[in-house]
Design a protein around this motif. Structure first.
Motif, PDB file in Angstrom:
ATOM      1  N   ALA A 482       0.813  -1.221   0.000  1.00  0.00           N
ATOM      2  CA  ALA A 482       0.000   0.000   0.000  1.00  0.00           C
ATOM      3  C   ALA A 482       0.845   1.270   0.000  1.00  0.00           C
ATOM      4  N   LEU A 483       2.164   1.155   0.254  1.00  0.00           N
ATOM      5  CA  LEU A 483       3.013   2.339   0.387  1.00  0.00           C
ATOM      6  C   LEU A 483       3.711   2.686  -0.924  1.00  0.00           C
ATOM      7  N   ILE A 484       3.985   3.941  -1.054  1.00  0.00           N
ATOM      8  CA  ILE A 484       4.803   4.401  -2.176  1.00  0.00           C
ATOM      9  C   ILE A 484       6.228   4.612  -1.676  1.00  0.00           C
ATOM     10  N   GLN A 485       7.077   5.183  -2.517  1.00  0.00           N
ATOM     11  CA  GLN A 485       8.455   5.429  -2.106  1.00  0.00           C
ATOM     12  C   GLN A 485       8.496   6.307  -0.860  1.00  0.00           C
ATOM     13  N   ASN A 486       9.520   6.066  -0.032  1.00  0.00           N
ATOM     14  CA  ASN A 486       9.717   6.820   1.216  1.00  0.00           C
ATOM     15  C   ASN A 486       8.560   6.634   2.191  1.00  0.00           C
ATOM     16  N   GLY A 487       7.967   5.440   2.169  1.00  0.00           N
ATOM     17  CA  GLY A 487       6.896   5.136   3.115  1.00  0.00           C
ATOM     18  C   GLY A 487       7.458   4.738   4.468  1.00  0.00           C
ATOM     19  N   ARG A 488       6.571   4.584   5.430  1.00  0.00           N
ATOM     20  CA  ARG A 488       6.994   4.256   6.786  1.00  0.00           C
ATOM     21  C   ARG A 488       5.976   3.315   7.426  1.00  0.00           C
ATOM     22  N   ILE A 489       6.475   2.265   8.036  1.00  0.00           N
ATOM     23  CA  ILE A 489       5.647   1.328   8.800  1.00  0.00           C
ATOM     24  C   ILE A 489       6.159   1.324  10.244  1.00  0.00           C
ATOM     25  N   GLU A 490       5.267   1.575  11.184  1.00  0.00           N
ATOM     26  CA  GLU A 490       5.622   1.575  12.602  1.00  0.00           C
ATOM     27  C   GLU A 490       5.017   0.347  13.267  1.00  0.00           C
ATOM     28  N   ILE A 491       5.848  -0.397  13.985  1.00  0.00           N
ATOM     29  CA  ILE A 491       5.395  -1.604  14.674  1.00  0.00           C
ATOM     30  C   ILE A 491       5.682  -1.431  16.159  1.00  0.00           C
ATOM     31  N   SER A 492       4.655  -1.621  16.974  1.00  0.00           N
ATOM     32  CA  SER A 492       4.829  -1.497  18.420  1.00  0.00           C
ATOM     33  C   SER A 492       4.198  -2.701  19.116  1.00  0.00           C
ATOM     34  N   THR A 493       4.760  -3.057  20.256  1.00  0.00           N
ATOM     35  CA  THR A 493       4.186  -4.116  21.093  1.00  0.00           C
ATOM     36  C   THR A 493       4.055  -3.592  22.519  1.00  0.00           C
ATOM     37  N   LYS A 494       3.005  -4.013  23.171  1.00  0.00           N
ATOM     38  CA  LYS A 494       2.793  -3.649  24.574  1.00  0.00           C
ATOM     39  C   LYS A 494       1.872  -4.695  25.189  1.00  0.00           C
ATOM     40  N   SER A 495       1.674  -4.619  26.471  1.00  0.00           N
ATOM     41  CA  SER A 495       0.840  -5.609  27.152  1.00  0.00           C
ATOM     42  C   SER A 495       0.162  -4.979  28.357  1.00  0.00           C
ATOM     43  N   ASP A 496      -0.968  -5.592  28.727  1.00  0.00           N
ATOM     44  CA  ASP A 496      -1.607  -5.245  29.991  1.00  0.00           C
ATOM     45  C   ASP A 496      -1.696  -6.524  30.822  1.00  0.00           C
ATOM     46  N   THR A 497      -2.623  -6.578  31.735  1.00  0.00           N
ATOM     47  CA  THR A 497      -2.679  -7.750  32.622  1.00  0.00           C
ATOM     48  C   THR A 497      -3.158  -9.009  31.927  1.00  0.00           C
ATOM     49  N   SER A 498      -3.859  -8.879  30.800  1.00  0.00           N
ATOM     50  CA  SER A 498      -4.449 -10.072  30.178  1.00  0.00           C
ATOM     51  C   SER A 498      -4.135 -10.228  28.704  1.00  0.00           C
ATOM     52  N   ASN A 499      -3.625  -9.199  28.028  1.00  0.00           N
ATOM     53  CA  ASN A 499      -3.438  -9.283  26.587  1.00  0.00           C
ATOM     54  C   ASN A 499      -2.106  -8.684  26.159  1.00  0.00           C
ATOM     55  N   ILE A 500      -1.608  -9.188  25.031  1.00  0.00           N
ATOM     56  CA  ILE A 500      -0.470  -8.592  24.324  1.00  0.00           C
ATOM     57  C   ILE A 500      -1.021  -7.924  23.070  1.00  0.00           C
ATOM     58  N   VAL A 501      -0.630  -6.674  22.831  1.00  0.00           N
ATOM     59  CA  VAL A 501      -1.147  -5.904  21.703  1.00  0.00           C
ATOM     60  C   VAL A 501       0.007  -5.607  20.743  1.00  0.00           C
ATOM     61  N   ILE A 502      -0.176  -5.997  19.476  1.00  0.00           N
ATOM     62  CA  ILE A 502       0.796  -5.685  18.414  1.00  0.00           C
ATOM     63  C   ILE A 502       0.099  -4.731  17.455  1.00  0.00           C
ATOM     64  N   GLU A 503       0.706  -3.566  17.228  1.00  0.00           N
ATOM     65  CA  GLU A 503       0.062  -2.545  16.393  1.00  0.00           C
ATOM     66  C   GLU A 503       0.948  -2.223  15.201  1.00  0.00           C
ATOM     67  N   PHE A 504       0.344  -2.230  13.999  1.00  0.00           N
ATOM     68  CA  PHE A 504       1.029  -1.893  12.760  1.00  0.00           C
ATOM     69  C   PHE A 504       0.366  -0.630  12.202  1.00  0.00           C
ATOM     70  N   SER A 505       1.130   0.422  11.981  1.00  0.00           N
ATOM     71  CA  SER A 505       0.572   1.642  11.394  1.00  0.00           C
ATOM     72  C   SER A 505       1.487   2.096  10.264  1.00  0.00           C
ATOM     73  N   ASP A 506       0.887   2.662   9.229  1.00  0.00           N
ATOM     74  CA  ASP A 506       1.674   3.149   8.091  1.00  0.00           C
ATOM     75  C   ASP A 506       1.195   4.544   7.717  1.00  0.00           C
ATOM     76  N   ASN A 507       1.947   5.191   6.848  1.00  0.00           N
ATOM     77  CA  ASN A 507       1.590   6.531   6.382  1.00  0.00           C
ATOM     78  C   ASN A 507       1.074   6.493   4.959  1.00  0.00           C
ATOM     79  N   GLY A 508       0.432   5.371   4.597  1.00  0.00           N
ATOM     80  CA  GLY A 508      -0.124   5.212   3.264  1.00  0.00           C
ATOM     81  C   GLY A 508      -1.427   5.959   3.085  1.00  0.00           C
ATOM     82  N   PRO A 509      -2.185   5.619   2.036  1.00  0.00           N
ATOM     83  CA  PRO A 509      -3.435   6.339   1.738  1.00  0.00           C
ATOM     84  C   PRO A 509      -4.597   5.957   2.625  1.00  0.00           C
TER      85      PRO A 509
END
Length: 578
Positions: A482-509
Motif C-alpha cells: 500500500a506504500l509508495i516510495q519513502n513510506g513508513r511502517i511503525e510496529i509497536s508491542t505492549k501488554s496489559d494484565t491479560s493481553n499482548i497488543v501488536i500494532e502496525f501503522s503506516d503513512n499510506g493512503p
C-alpha cells in the motif's frame, strides 16, 4: 439473482446458455430469451410459492416448540451464570477471612483496636457487616459491627456453625436468626491449631441482589433453598417464603442444571455450595411466548407479502439475464484465478520445505565434521602446531555460519507450514523481529522505513508461533504493497494484565469505509487481477480467532491505516503445560 451463479448446476446451465448464444443468430437469440423468460417466470413461481407454503406450515407447527426450547436454554444459562457468581462471591469472602487469620497472629486479632482497623480495610466493598473473634470454647474475644449489644457476653460453643468450623476449618452457614434476632448467614474460618475463630456476617442485601436480575417475566421468581427446602434468599415475588407442595419435589439430588416443567411454569435448578443449597429460577411459559408468537405472525405476513412482490417482479428480472450471466462468468473466472494462485502458493511452500530439508542434511554433516576437527585440534600440542589458533578460529566461523544457514532453513520450514502446528512458549518481540527480517531487504529496496517500538516488559505466552508469524508477515506485506516510495511502517508491542497488543501503522493512503467493511471477507481484494487472491486478511482474521485473540483495523487521523492484533496472555510453566 446473483445466487444463481454460485451453484454448480445453475452455473452449468449458464455456460450452456452462453454456448447457444455464440452459435446462433439474432433471431435464435431472441427466441431463446423469450423461452428463458417463460422458464424463469415459472421457476420463480415454483421456487418461491412452494417454499413459502412449506415455511408457513413448518413455522405454525414448530415455532412454539422452538420458542420453549430457547426459553429453557436461556433459563439454564441464567442459572449456571448466577450459580457461578454466587459461589465465587462466597469463596472470595471465605478466602478473605482465611488470609486474615493466616496473616495476623491471635494477639493482634484479639485486640479491639486492631480488629477495628482490619474490618475497616475489609469492609470497603460493603460485602461484610461485622467481624468477630472467638476462642476455641466459643467465647467472644473481640467484635466490630452494629450488633455489639446483641452479641456481648454470648457463647457460641453450641451453635451448629461453630461446631462445623472446628471440624472443617471453614464454614458458610445457612440463614438463621441467632443472637442478632434477624435472618443472616455467616462465614467463619479457624487457624490450623483450632485456637481462634474469625467470623463475619455477609451483607444480605448484596447477597440477595445476585438474584434480582435473574427474574424472567412478571410472574417469574428466583430463590435459593437448602436441602430441607428452607429459603436462604427471599422470594422475589414477595408475599412470604412459601413453596407449593409440588415445588418441594424440586429439592432432589441431580447432576448439573436440571429443567422441569410443572403446569404452566418452567423451573431451572442447580445444586451449589457443595450440594448444600439449590438455586431455583422459575418462569411462566406464556410470559415469554408472547414475543415469539408476535414475531411468528409478523414473519408470516412478511413471507406472504414477499411472495406476492417476488412473483410480480419475476417477469422483469428475466430481462436482465444477459447481464447476470456475464457477471456470473466473470466471477467464476476470477474465482478460478484465485484457486490457481492458491495452488501456486501451496506449491511454493512445498518447494521451500523440500529445499530446507535438502540443505539441512549437509549442514548437519558440516557441523559434525567441524566439531570433530575442533576436538582434534584441541588435542594437538600447541608447540608443534604453528597455526593451531587460526584453525580453531576458522572452525568457530564455520560453525557460526552453519548455524546462520540453519536458521534460514528453519524459517523456510516455518513459512511453508511443514512444521507441526502447536502451542509453545513464544516471545512475541522475537516473532516480530524475525518476521521483519524476512521483508527488511525488500523494504530498503523500496525506500520503506520499518520503525520498531517493542515493549521490553511484554511477557512470554503460550500460542502457535508459526501461525502468529504468518499473520504478522501478511500484514507487513500488505502494508508495503500500500506504500509508495519513502513510506513508513511503525510496529509497536505492549501488554496489559491479560493481553499482548501488536500494532502496525503506516503513512499510506488508508482505506475507504467500503474497503474496511469487507477487508476480512474471503476473496475480497483491491489488488489487480492475478496479483492478490483476497484470502490473506481472511486467513489472518481466522487465525487470530483460533489463537483466542482478534484482529482490528482502522484509519489514522493523520493518514494511513492501523492494524491491531490482540493476543491473550496464557500462563507459561516449565513443562509448557497450562
Amino acid at each position: 439473482m446473483s445466487g444463481w451463479g454460485g451453484q454448480k448446476g445453475q452455473g452449468d446451465f449458464i455456460s450452456q446458455c452462453c454456448a447457444i448464444l455464440k452459435g446462433t443468430g439474432m433471431n435464435a437469440k431472441a427466441n431463446y430469451f423469450i423461452r428463458l423468460q417463460k422458464i424463469l417466470t415459472s421457476a420463480f413461481f415454483v421456487l418461491i410459492i412452494i417454499p413459502t407454503l412449506i415455511i408457513v406450515w413448518v413455522t405454525s407447527t414448530s415455532s412454539r416448540k422452538e420458542a420453549i426450547d430457547k426459553i429453557e436454554f436461556s433459563e439454564i444459562q441464567l442459572v449456571e451464570h448466577r450459580k457461578d457468581v454466587i459461589e465465587l462471591f462466597l469463596r472470595q469472602q471465605e478466602d478473605l477471612l482465611a488470609i486474615m487469620i493466616r496473616l495476623y497472629p491471635a494477639d493482634v486479632l484479639k485486640d479491639q483496636k486492631n480488629l477495628s482497623a482490619i474490618f475497616a480495610a475489609m469492609s470497603k466493598t460493603g460485602d461484610l457487616v461485622d467481624l468477630q473473634v472467638l476462642d476455641a470454647s466459643g467465647t467472644q474475644l473481640a467484635y466490630v459491627g452494629p450488633y455489639r449489644v446483641n452479641v456481648a457476653g454470648k457463647n457460641y460453643k453450641d451453635a451448629p456453625w461453630f461446631k462445623e468450623v472446628l471440624v472443617d476449618g471453614r464454614h458458610i452457614s445457612d440463614v438463621f436468626q441467632g443472637y442478632r434476632d434477624i435472618p443472616h448467614l455467616v462465614v467463619a474460618v479457624t487457624d490450623p491449631s483450632r485456637s481462634i475463630i474469625l467470623r463475619s456476617t455477609l451483607n444480605s442485601e448484596i447477597f440477595n441482589g445476585f438474584l434480582y436480575n435473574a427474574r424472567i417475566g412478571s410472574n417469574g421468581d428466583a430463590f435459593i433453598l437448602n436441602a430441607a427446602a428452607e429459603f436462604q434468599t427471599p422470594s422475589l415475588k414477595g408475599g412470604g417464603n412459601k413453596l407449593d407442595p409440588w415445588e418441594k419435589e424440586l429439592v432432589r439430588r441431580h447432576q448439573g442444571t436440571s429443567i422441569s416443567r410443572i403446569g404452566s411454569y418452567l423451573y431451572a435448578t442447580a445444586w451449589m455450595k457443595d450440594d448444600q443449597w439449590i438455586l431455583v429460577v422459575k418462569s411462566k411459559v406464556e410470559d415469554s411466548l408472547g414475543h415469539y408468537d408476535e414475531r411468528r405472525n409478523n414473519n408470516l405476513i412478511i413471507i406472504a407479502v414477499t411472495s406476492v412482490v417476488a412473483l410480480s417482479v419475476a417477469v422483469f428480472v428475466s430481462h436482465f439475464m444477459v447481464v447476470r450471466m456475464e457477471r456470473a462468468e466473470r466471477e467464476r473466472s476470477n474465482f478460478n484465478q484465485q484457486m490457481v494462485q492458491m495452488e501456486k502458493m501451496a506449491t511454493v511452500g512445498r518447494l521451500a520445505a523440500g529445499i530446507a530439508h535438502e540443505i539441512n542434511n549437509p549442514l548437519q554433516m558440516i557441523t559434525t565434521q567441524a566439531g570433530w576437527i575442533k576436538e582434534l585440534l584441541e588435542e594437538e600440542d600447541p608447540g608443534q602446531s604453528k597455526n593451531r589458533e587460526e584453525y580453531l578460529e576458522s572452525v568457530t566461523k564455520i560453525k557460526y555460519h552453519v548455524q546462520r544457514a540453519g536458521t534460514v532453513t528453519h524459517r523456510l520450514l516455518g513459512f511453508s507450514k511443514k512444521m507441526a502446528s502447536q502451542r509453545n512458549t513464544v516471545n512475541v518481540n522475537e516473532i516480530v523481529e524475525e518476521t521483519i527480517s524476512f521483508v527488511e531487504n525488500e523494504a530498503k529496496n523500496n525506500s520503506i522505513e520499518i520503525i520498531r517500538d517493542l515493549g521490553e516488559d511484554v511477557p512470554l505466552t503460550m500460542t502457535d508461533g508459526a501461525q502468529l508469524q504468518q499473520v504478522v508477515l501478511n500484514i507487513l506485506n500488505n502494508g508495503m504493497d500500500a506504500l509508495i516510495q519513502n513510506g513508513r511502517i511503525e510496529i509497536s508491542t505492549k501488554s496489559d494484565t491479560s493481553n499482548i497488543v501488536i500494532e502496525f501503522s503506516d503513512n499510506g493512503p488508508g482505506m475507504t469505509e467500503e474497503v474496511m467493511k469487507h477487508i476480512f471477507d474471503p476473496f475480497f481484494t483491491t489488488k489487480p487481477v492475478g496479483k492478490g487472491t483476497g484470502l490473506g486478511m481472511s486467513i489472518c482474521y481466522n487465525i487470530m480467532q483460533k489463537l483466542g485473540g482478534h484482529l482490528q483495523v482502522k484509519n489514522r487521523k493523520e493518514g494511513g491505516a492501523v492494524f491491531t492484533l490482540v493476543l491473550p496472555i496464557v500462563a507459561v510453566i516449565e513443562d509448557n503445560i497450562v
